[in-house]
Motif scaffolding. Structure first.
Motif, short mmCIF file in Angstrom:
data_model
loop_
_atom_site.label_atom_id
_atom_site.label_comp_id
_atom_site.label_asym_id
_atom_site.label_seq_id
_atom_site.Cartn_x
_atom_site.Cartn_y
_atom_site.Cartn_z
N VAL A 194 0.83 -1.21 0.00
CA VAL A 194 0.00 0.00 0.00
C VAL A 194 0.86 1.26 0.00
N ARG A 195 1.95 1.22 0.78
CA ARG A 195 2.76 2.44 0.93
C ARG A 195 3.86 2.58 -0.11
N PHE A 196 4.45 1.46 -0.54
CA PHE A 196 5.68 1.57 -1.32
C PHE A 196 5.62 0.98 -2.73
N THR A 197 4.49 0.43 -3.15
CA THR A 197 4.39 -0.11 -4.51
C THR A 197 3.13 0.48 -5.16
N GLU A 198 3.19 1.75 -5.43
CA GLU A 198 2.01 2.51 -5.84
C GLU A 198 1.41 2.03 -7.16
N SER A 199 2.22 1.51 -8.06
CA SER A 199 1.72 1.21 -9.40
C SER A 199 1.26 -0.23 -9.61
N SER A 200 1.39 -1.07 -8.59
CA SER A 200 1.13 -2.49 -8.79
C SER A 200 -0.17 -2.90 -8.11
N LYS A 201 -1.25 -2.99 -8.89
CA LYS A 201 -2.51 -3.48 -8.35
C LYS A 201 -2.44 -4.98 -8.07
N ALA A 202 -1.60 -5.68 -8.86
CA ALA A 202 -1.47 -7.13 -8.67
C ALA A 202 -0.91 -7.44 -7.28
N LEU A 203 0.07 -6.65 -6.84
CA LEU A 203 0.65 -6.88 -5.53
C LEU A 203 -0.38 -6.63 -4.43
N LEU A 204 -1.16 -5.57 -4.60
CA LEU A 204 -2.21 -5.30 -3.62
C LEU A 204 -3.22 -6.44 -3.56
N LEU A 205 -3.55 -6.98 -4.73
CA LEU A 205 -4.52 -8.07 -4.79
C LEU A 205 -3.99 -9.31 -4.07
N VAL A 206 -2.71 -9.61 -4.29
CA VAL A 206 -2.10 -10.76 -3.61
C VAL A 206 -2.13 -10.57 -2.11
N GLY A 207 -1.75 -9.36 -1.65
CA GLY A 207 -1.77 -9.09 -0.22
C GLY A 207 -3.15 -9.22 0.38
N LEU A 208 -4.15 -8.68 -0.32
CA LEU A 208 -5.53 -8.78 0.17
C LEU A 208 -6.01 -10.22 0.21
N LEU A 209 -5.66 -10.98 -0.83
CA LEU A 209 -6.08 -12.38 -0.90
C LEU A 209 -5.51 -13.19 0.26
N LEU A 210 -4.22 -13.02 0.53
CA LEU A 210 -3.59 -13.74 1.63
C LEU A 210 -4.19 -13.34 2.97
N THR A 211 -4.34 -12.03 3.16
CA THR A 211 -4.89 -11.54 4.42
C THR A 211 -6.30 -12.07 4.64
N GLY A 212 -7.12 -12.02 3.62
CA GLY A 212 -8.49 -12.51 3.74
C GLY A 212 -8.55 -14.00 3.98
N THR A 213 -7.65 -14.76 3.33
CA THR A 213 -7.62 -16.21 3.51
C THR A 213 -7.32 -16.58 4.95
N TYR A 214 -6.27 -15.97 5.52
CA TYR A 214 -5.91 -16.30 6.89
C TYR A 214 -6.95 -15.80 7.89
N ALA A 215 -7.55 -14.68 7.61
CA ALA A 215 -8.62 -14.19 8.48
C ALA A 215 -9.79 -15.18 8.48
N GLY A 216 -10.09 -15.73 7.31
CA GLY A 216 -11.16 -16.72 7.23
C GLY A 216 -10.83 -18.00 7.97
N VAL A 217 -9.57 -18.43 7.87
CA VAL A 217 -9.14 -19.62 8.60
C VAL A 217 -9.26 -19.40 10.10
N LEU A 218 -8.84 -18.23 10.57
CA LEU A 218 -8.92 -17.95 12.01
C LEU A 218 -10.36 -17.89 12.48
N ALA A 219 -11.26 -17.43 11.61
CA ALA A 219 -12.67 -17.38 11.99
C ALA A 219 -13.24 -18.78 12.20
N ASN A 220 -12.60 -19.79 11.58
CA ASN A 220 -13.03 -21.19 11.74
C ASN A 220 -11.88 -22.03 12.29
N GLU A 221 -11.08 -21.42 13.17
CA GLU A 221 -9.84 -22.07 13.60
C GLU A 221 -10.07 -23.38 14.34
#
Length: 531
Positions: A194-221
């Motif tokens: 978010v702060r240092f790779t301003e032009s890469s939407k792909a990187l943001l998407l990867v970060g969001l996907l990983l964060t959401g995946t682990y958050a979902g796992v923890l919700a059903n831990e």
């Protein structure tokens, strides 16, 4: 270009140092979780943690060396965090899967699985070794940058070890804790993107996907943890039998501060009926078909040596399932019961599976129960006992070394009367020769001079014939030549009386060149399966 990039990062010094703290925290805790998982899988706490630390430090060096051969920091740090977010939790899953395939057989399988189970340590170490050079280059070009980042990194490692020991492991366990680490690495990657790779939407998407995946796992831990744990436990138990000869279904798990209790149903090929069994830290403790015979050996045979039960004082060490207490109650003896795990004792008091065997023995009016470490209890009392019963876990890891030490057995000898004895189950001298030699020299060094060995018997395969079961020793500091197990006659042992004929006191063997096991000078041969 690079100077402009570094200039733009000076205002983000706090953020980058915060990321340093987070990634250091995650890296060290990954390795601690791996160490604990390896201990569970292969035994040997000291060995597993020592090898993990060595491999981790070596891999950090490899990662730092590789820094000179990778590209610019802006995108590579993000990739490292993404890889750690994936590889870190995946490493634990790989360890579990490698050790949960009982039907797969090939030459040198055990060695291959052992080596492969250590590869996640190296993977996380190499990736972590790359982090510090990248962060140092991004914080500032000043000479103080490296020392500043390194200092925060060391502090993050300290925080990680303390938080893991005091909170993550005891409160969450291994599986949930490693998912939390994956989430932290994913958040670190997302924050950086978010702060240092301003032009890469792909990187943001990867970060969001990983964060959401682990958050979902923890919700059903709990569901995830139960599924993985049951998968591993069932596979590990089945692997102890020839392929396709055992079916295992985990029905209940209960974790305390000191141990993991697993109840499971077991069906063996060509053996009618189903057994319910208990395991503590993956070591089998009792099964339906031999629970009675085991306690006959532990309690009834030794108690047959005492004519007047009401005047007999017994110390029971272990036995948190209360079954041994129930057997002792029949003789009217005075019992001091010492077990370190009060939570497990409370669990078994009202559990239907245990109730059928202990018959509310905790209400026995001549019973005094102490929730304490046995060695601490023995140091705090001057009581003497006619009989000491050891209902303790096996020597499956070096965590159990103190219970098989000269120091512990010396305490037992000091608290047993001159004509008293200690009863304990033992490993076969034929199957576990190294253990037997170390154990015999340990007991002899502690002052015990004689023993009687005997086995239990039962119809374990339900074919109508008696088979040999657990082996036991009676130990004495001053054995009587007249005492034999021919007197071991009561309602339970009558049917196998002939098995106890000619069982007399014998001198404890002494083996040359074999060191006794001591707390301060351990002999690891006493640990079963130590690799």
């Amino acid at each position: 270009m690079l100077s402009q990039f570094r200039s733009s990062l000076r205002s983000d010094r706090v953020l980058l140092l915060g990321l340093t703290l987070v990634v250091a925290f995650c890296s060290i805790v990954y390795e601690l979780i791996y160490s604990e998982m390896l201990r569970v899988l292969f035994g040997g706490t000291v060995l597993r943690y020592s090898i993990t630390i060595g491999l981790y430090l070596f891999s950090l060096g490899v990662g730092a060396f590789l820094y000179n051969y990778v590209g610019e920091a802006e995108t590579n740090f993000f990739r490292i965090e993404v890889l750690l977010a994936v590889v870190g939790p995946l490493g634990l899953l790989v360890m579990i899967l490698l050790n949960s395939v009982p039907d797969v057989r090939f030459p040198a399988k055990d060695t291959a699985v052992l080596v492969a189970s250590h590869l996640p340590i190296i993977a996380v170490g190499v990736l972590s070794g790359l982090e510090i050079p990248f962060l140092s280059s991004m914080v500032t070009s000043e000479r103080s940058a490296f020392s500043e980042v390194l200092g925060v990194d060391y502090f993050g490692s300290l925080v990680g070890t303390v938080v893991y020991a005091l909170f993550l492991y005891p409160s969450m366990g291994l599986i949930t804790a490693i998912v939390v680490l994956g989430l932290l690495n994913a958040v670190a990657a997302l924050s950086f993107a978010v702060r240092f790779t301003e032009s890469s939407k792909a990187l943001l998407l990867v970060g969001l996907l990983l964060t959401g995946t682990y958050a979902g796992v923890l919700a059903n831990e709990q569901q995830v943890e139960d599924s993985l744990t049951d998968f591993y436990v069932e596979g590990a138990i089945e692997s102890e039998y020839p392929p396709s000869t055992a079916s295992v279904d985990v029905t209940e798990r209960h974790t305390t501060k000191y141990q993991d209790a697993v109840l499971y149903e077991r069906q063996l090929t060509d053996v009618p009926g189903t057994d319910t069994c208990l395991r503590l830290d993956m070591a089998v403790q009792l099964c339906d078909r031999w629970v009675d015979s085991y306690h006959e050996g532990l309690v009834d045979v030794p108690m047959s040596q005492f004519e007047n039960g009401s005047e007999t004082r017994v110390l029971l060490i272990g036995g948190g399932d209360w079954i041994a207490v129930d057997h002792l109650r029949e003789y009217g003896v005075t019992v001091d019961h010492v077990d370190i795990d009060g939570e497990f004792m409370n669990y078994t008091r009202d559990h239907p599976f245990f109730e059928q065997y202990h018959n509310d023995a905790y209400e026995y009016d001549r019973l005094t129960t102490h929730v304490a470490d046995a060695r601490t209890y023995l140091r705090s009392t001057d009581r003497q006992y006619d009989l000491i019963l050891l209902d303790l876990p096996g020597a499956r890891s070096d965590d159990a070394l103190p219970l098989y030490s000269t120091e512990f057995y010396t305490q037992l000898r000091q608290h047993v009367t001159d004509d008293g004895m200690v009863a304990t189950w033992v490993y076969s001298r034929h199957k576990f020769a190294n253990h037997h030699m170390a154990y015999a020299n340990t007991v002899r060094e502690a002052g015990f001079r004689g023993y009687v060995d005997y086995s239990t018997y039962g119809d374990f395969d339900r074919d109508g014939q008696l088979e040999r079961g657990e082996q036991f020793y009676l130990l004495s500091p001053s054995p009587s030549e007249k005492l034999t197990l021919e007197t071991a006659r009561n309602a339970r042992t009558e049917r196998v009386q002939s098995a106890y004929e000619r069982r007399e006191w014998r001198a404890i063997d002494r083996y040359r060149g074999v060191e006794p096991n001591s707390i301060f000078d351990p002999n690891y041969d006493i640990v079963i399966g130590y690799v």
